[in-house]
Design a protein around this motif. Sequence first.
Motif, short mmCIF file in Angstrom:
data_model
loop_
_atom_site.label_atom_id
_atom_site.label_comp_id
_atom_site.label_asym_id
_atom_site.label_seq_id
_atom_site.Cartn_x
_atom_site.Cartn_y
_atom_site.Cartn_z
N UNK A 56 0.86 -1.18 0.00
CA UNK A 56 0.00 0.00 0.00
C UNK A 56 0.90 1.23 0.00
N UNK A 57 1.36 1.66 -1.19
CA UNK A 57 2.25 2.82 -1.24
C UNK A 57 1.55 4.13 -0.90
N UNK A 58 0.23 4.15 -1.04
CA UNK A 58 -0.54 5.36 -0.79
C UNK A 58 -1.90 4.94 -0.24
N UNK A 59 -2.45 5.73 0.63
CA UNK A 59 -3.74 5.38 1.23
C UNK A 59 -4.77 5.15 0.13
N UNK A 60 -5.37 3.98 0.13
CA UNK A 60 -6.40 3.66 -0.85
C UNK A 60 -5.87 2.98 -2.10
N UNK A 61 -4.54 2.85 -2.23
CA UNK A 61 -3.95 2.26 -3.43
C UNK A 61 -3.08 1.06 -3.06
N UNK A 62 -3.18 0.00 -3.87
CA UNK A 62 -2.47 -1.24 -3.60
C UNK A 62 -1.73 -1.70 -4.86
N UNK A 63 -0.55 -2.27 -4.65
CA UNK A 63 0.31 -2.70 -5.74
C UNK A 63 0.83 -4.09 -5.44
N UNK A 64 0.99 -4.91 -6.48
CA UNK A 64 1.60 -6.22 -6.28
C UNK A 64 3.05 -6.05 -5.86
N UNK A 65 3.54 -6.83 -4.91
CA UNK A 65 4.91 -6.67 -4.40
C UNK A 65 5.99 -6.84 -5.46
N UNK A 66 5.68 -7.58 -6.53
CA UNK A 66 6.68 -7.84 -7.57
C UNK A 66 6.76 -6.74 -8.62
N UNK A 67 5.93 -5.72 -8.49
CA UNK A 67 5.92 -4.64 -9.47
C UNK A 67 7.25 -3.87 -9.40
N UNK A 68 7.58 -3.23 -10.51
CA UNK A 68 8.82 -2.45 -10.57
C UNK A 68 8.80 -1.34 -9.52
N UNK A 69 9.97 -1.08 -8.93
CA UNK A 69 10.05 -0.07 -7.87
C UNK A 69 9.66 1.31 -8.37
#
Length: 309
Positions: A56-69
């Motif tokens: 959860x890089x930002x409140x309300x947003x989620x990203x797969x852990x394997x995504x590019x940094x």
Amino acid sequence: MPRIRLVRCCTMLAMDRKLAAAMARVNGVAHIQDLLGSGFTRYQVAALHRSGQLLRPRVGWYVTPTHDSAVIRAVRAGGVLDCVSAAASYGLPVPRDHRVHVGLAPNAARLRATDDGYRRVAAGDDNGIVRHWGAPQPRGQFRVGLLDALSTALGCVDRDWAVGMVDAALYGVDATGLRPISGTEFARLSAAVSPDKRRILERCSDKAESVLESVLRVRLEDAGLNPAEQVVVGRSRVDFMIDGWLVIECDGRLHAESERFASDRARDAQLAQRNLRVLRFTYAQIVDDWPGTLRTILAVLGEGRPALR
């Protein structure tokens, strides 16, 4: 295996498959509403976050852990990859830049630092990011389109590199499977940009096989020289030829293989037999020491064509 444990394992497996399908539909970047719309509850989303299956890089947003940094940093900043960062994600060559270029909606607010999803910053206060304000991006996208990325880059990077990036898009990047942009797409790009950017596009070519060739071609033209590109000489093809006798080759590739190194030198010998002079330059010579490289080229041209033996 006890029945309760078996049921739990099956449930977890079904949850993993459901999560994988949901994140695939949004290219690995989901708003909480995307996950709720896929049938997850807020409790389940929170549990997936706690277990590390979602970031959860930002409140309300989620990203797969394997995504590019870079994608994670762009989401944390409140936008999507743009300019050279987006171009790199498509496989195009880009200039060295440690920063992430992020596309933001024109009315973007509540800006966040890329290293902290909660610390607010003013525009321009984060040295790790370059912000580009443009059209709003629909959910389910982590980057702008290729043509949009090139359009932004035309006004952001040095002209030589901008030409090289467009050349690569015209030629296609086999290693990443990026198909060449069509003539129609190139015309649409040209029609959408400013006159200054259009003049850069006029310098582009679909013959360049590397960004180094593009940079060298533009710099030779700027020096008043008129290099012929991809010239066929006998059974060989050379990168550039000037005045019909000076061959210039880009040694941008690593010649770790002795067979390739020997092949290039054998070809140089064949060109010499045709009364041609060959100069080879590395990436560092062309990009980082262009004044010295140009002096060498002009000095050789000043000597004239080698005498016929």
